[in-house]
Design a protein around this motif. Structure first.
Motif, short mmCIF file in Angstrom:
data_model
loop_
_atom_site.label_atom_id
_atom_site.label_comp_id
_atom_site.label_asym_id
_atom_site.label_seq_id
_atom_site.Cartn_x
_atom_site.Cartn_y
_atom_site.Cartn_z
N ASN A 182 0.80 -1.23 0.00
CA ASN A 182 0.00 0.00 0.00
C ASN A 182 0.83 1.27 0.00
OD1 ASN A 182 -2.55 -1.33 -0.03
ND2 ASN A 182 -2.20 -1.88 2.10
N ALA A 183 2.07 1.18 -0.50
CA ALA A 183 2.87 2.40 -0.70
C ALA A 183 2.28 3.13 -1.90
CB ALA A 183 4.33 2.03 -0.95
N LYS A 184 2.02 4.44 -1.73
CA LYS A 184 1.40 5.21 -2.82
C LYS A 184 2.12 6.53 -3.03
CE LYS A 184 -3.40 3.57 -2.23
NZ LYS A 184 -3.25 2.56 -1.16
N ASN A 185 2.49 6.77 -4.26
CA ASN A 185 3.05 8.07 -4.64
C ASN A 185 1.91 9.08 -4.73
OD1 ASN A 185 4.31 10.25 -5.83
ND2 ASN A 185 4.49 9.30 -7.84
N ILE A 186 1.98 10.13 -3.91
CA ILE A 186 0.93 11.15 -3.99
C ILE A 186 1.45 12.45 -4.60
CG2 ILE A 186 -0.54 10.13 -2.20
CD1 ILE A 186 0.55 12.45 -0.35
N GLY A 187 2.63 12.37 -5.26
CA GLY A 187 3.07 13.49 -6.10
C GLY A 187 3.98 14.48 -5.42
N GLY A 188 3.97 15.69 -5.95
CA GLY A 188 4.82 16.76 -5.44
C GLY A 188 4.24 17.37 -4.18
N ILE A 189 5.09 18.08 -3.44
CA ILE A 189 4.72 18.60 -2.12
C ILE A 189 3.49 19.52 -2.18
CG2 ILE A 189 6.52 20.40 -2.26
CD1 ILE A 189 6.76 20.17 0.85
#
Length: 104
Positions: free
Chosen positions: A83-90
């Protein structure tokens, strides 16, 4: 730094996402999303277990643009953190999560 990990573990069950900033120390010092913990991309595989040993844990990852967090997502998934998820830029992550950027 075992103690730090234990504090995070008590605070986090799988249902409570943890937020990980994978940028550099210098970028982190300029400001990070409140509640985030800092694990630079090049240390993510060694240090993730201090944040959580639960492979089901939801882990939100962000960086400056989303590129490094995409790499972190792949790396963590490769060792079983499904369940590791990239949620993008800060900036995008901050507004999506409705959390402030701070440098307290």
């Amino acid at each position: 730094s075992r103690g730090l990990g234990d504090v995070y573990k008590r605070q986090t069950q799988a249902s409570n996402p943890i937020l990980v900033d994978v940028r550099t120390e210098a970028e982190w010092n300029d400001g990070y999303i409140e509640t985030a913990i800092h694990i630079p991309l090049d240390k993510i595989l060694q240090k993730i277990e201090f944040a959580t040993e639960n492979k089901e844990q939801t882990i939100y990852l962000y960086c400056r643009s989303g590129q490094r967090s995409a790499k972190a997502e792949k790396a963590l998934q490769s060792i079983g953190y499904t369940n590791a998820k990239n949620i993008g830029g800060i900036k995008q992550a901050s507004s999506n999560l409705q959390l402030k950027i701070t440098n307290e």
